[in-house]
Motif scaffolding. Structure first.
Motif, PDB file in Angstrom:
ATOM      1  N   ALA A 280     -27.381  25.419 -15.710  1.00 40.96           N
ATOM      2  CA  ALA A 280     -27.496  25.942 -14.356  1.00 40.96           C
ATOM      3  C   ALA A 280     -26.310  26.274 -13.632  1.00 40.96           C
ATOM      4  O   ALA A 280     -25.376  25.732 -14.084  1.00 40.96           O
ATOM      5  CB  ALA A 280     -28.276  24.852 -13.573  1.00 40.96           C
TER       6      ALA A 280
ATOM      7  N   ASP B 148     -30.428  17.895 -10.231  1.00 41.13           N
ATOM      8  CA  ASP B 148     -31.162  18.397 -11.420  1.00 41.13           C
ATOM      9  C   ASP B 148     -32.198  17.829 -12.141  1.00 41.13           C
ATOM     10  O   ASP B 148     -32.062  16.573 -12.232  1.00 41.13           O
ATOM     11  CB  ASP B 148     -29.929  18.413 -12.863  1.00 41.13           C
ATOM     12  CG  ASP B 148     -28.686  19.516 -12.546  1.00 41.13           C
ATOM     13  OD1 ASP B 148     -29.338  20.634 -12.023  1.00 41.13           O
ATOM     14  OD2 ASP B 148     -27.815  19.123 -12.277  1.00 41.13           O
TER      15      ASP B 148
ATOM     16  N   ARG C  40     -32.622  23.272 -11.106  1.00 36.03           N
ATOM     17  CA  ARG C  40     -31.714  22.842 -10.287  1.00 36.03           C
ATOM     18  C   ARG C  40     -31.883  23.160  -8.854  1.00 36.03           C
ATOM     19  O   ARG C  40     -32.338  24.160  -8.652  1.00 36.03           O
ATOM     20  CB  ARG C  40     -30.316  23.118 -10.839  1.00 36.03           C
ATOM     21  CG  ARG C  40     -29.332  23.344  -9.617  1.00 36.03           C
ATOM     22  CD  ARG C  40     -27.836  23.572 -10.253  1.00 36.03           C
ATOM     23  NE  ARG C  40     -27.536  22.568 -11.084  1.00 36.03           N
ATOM     24  CZ  ARG C  40     -26.258  22.451 -11.665  1.00 36.03           C
ATOM     25  NH1 ARG C  40     -25.463  23.506 -11.302  1.00 36.03           N
ATOM     26  NH2 ARG C  40     -25.795  21.404 -12.270  1.00 36.03           N
TER      27      ARG C  40
ATOM     28  N   ARG D  81     -35.728  27.246 -14.585  1.00 33.04           N
ATOM     29  CA  ARG D  81     -34.707  27.579 -15.543  1.00 33.04           C
ATOM     30  C   ARG D  81     -35.899  27.684 -16.911  1.00 33.04           C
ATOM     31  O   ARG D  81     -36.951  26.919 -16.719  1.00 33.04           O
ATOM     32  CB  ARG D  81     -33.921  26.767 -16.180  1.00 33.04           C
ATOM     33  CG  ARG D  81     -32.650  26.562 -14.810  1.00 33.04           C
ATOM     34  CD  ARG D  81     -31.778  25.469 -14.649  1.00 33.04           C
ATOM     35  NE  ARG D  81     -31.112  25.456 -16.058  1.00 33.04           N
ATOM     36  CZ  ARG D  81     -30.964  24.079 -16.422  1.00 33.04           C
ATOM     37  NH1 ARG D  81     -31.277  23.062 -15.793  1.00 33.04           N
ATOM     38  NH2 ARG D  81     -30.041  24.056 -17.432  1.00 33.04           N
TER      39      ARG D  81
END
Length: 138
Positions: free
Chosen positions: A11, A38, A43, A62
């Motif tokens: 991230a 995280d 994140r 992500r």
């Protein structure tokens, strides 16, 4: 980015995603500290004001959670489309977040009182501005 089945790409640093000045504009007060949290495939960047009673949240998705499919599947009837941000964006009145899909990036932004969420029918202008700023950087 990232290989299928492999770990998601690292991230980005929170300050690369949004400057403290941009965050302060949305908060309506100076940013005293930036905190990164995280989780698996996400994140969270929290931009706190001096009194720790208000913060701007930028949540970076992500891996699989950043996909077009995940974005589409997470849509709910209460959500409202927001024009002019990324490829597709929607306001979630109950969570107080704008959820944005932009190419291979997906993120959510919102401003919160530490005391709790207040439901707002439309995204505040400052939150829209932050969403556009983040989309430009990712």
């Amino acid at each position: 980015g990232g290989t299928p089945g492999g770990p998601p790409p690292p991230a980005p640093d929170c300050r690369q995603v949004l400057s403290t000045g941009e965050a302060a504009a949305a908060l309506g007060r100076p940013v005293a500290r930036v905190q990164a949290r995280d989780g698996y495939l996400v994140r969270a960047c929290l931009f706190w004001d001096r009194g720790d009673d208000r913060y701007l949240l930028v949540q970076l998705q992500r891996g699989s959670t950043a996909s077009r499919t995940a974005f589409r599947l997470s849509r709910r009837p209460v959500d409202k489309p927001v024009a002019g941000i990324g490829e597709a964006a929607r306001w979630e009145p109950d969570t107080g977040l704008i959820d944005v899909l932009d190419g291979s990036s997906r993120f959510q932004v919102g401003v919160f009182e530490a005391a709790g969420v207040s439901e707002v029918a439309e995204p505040p202008a400052g939150v829209r501005a932050v969403a556009r700023a983040v989309a430009d950087k990712l």
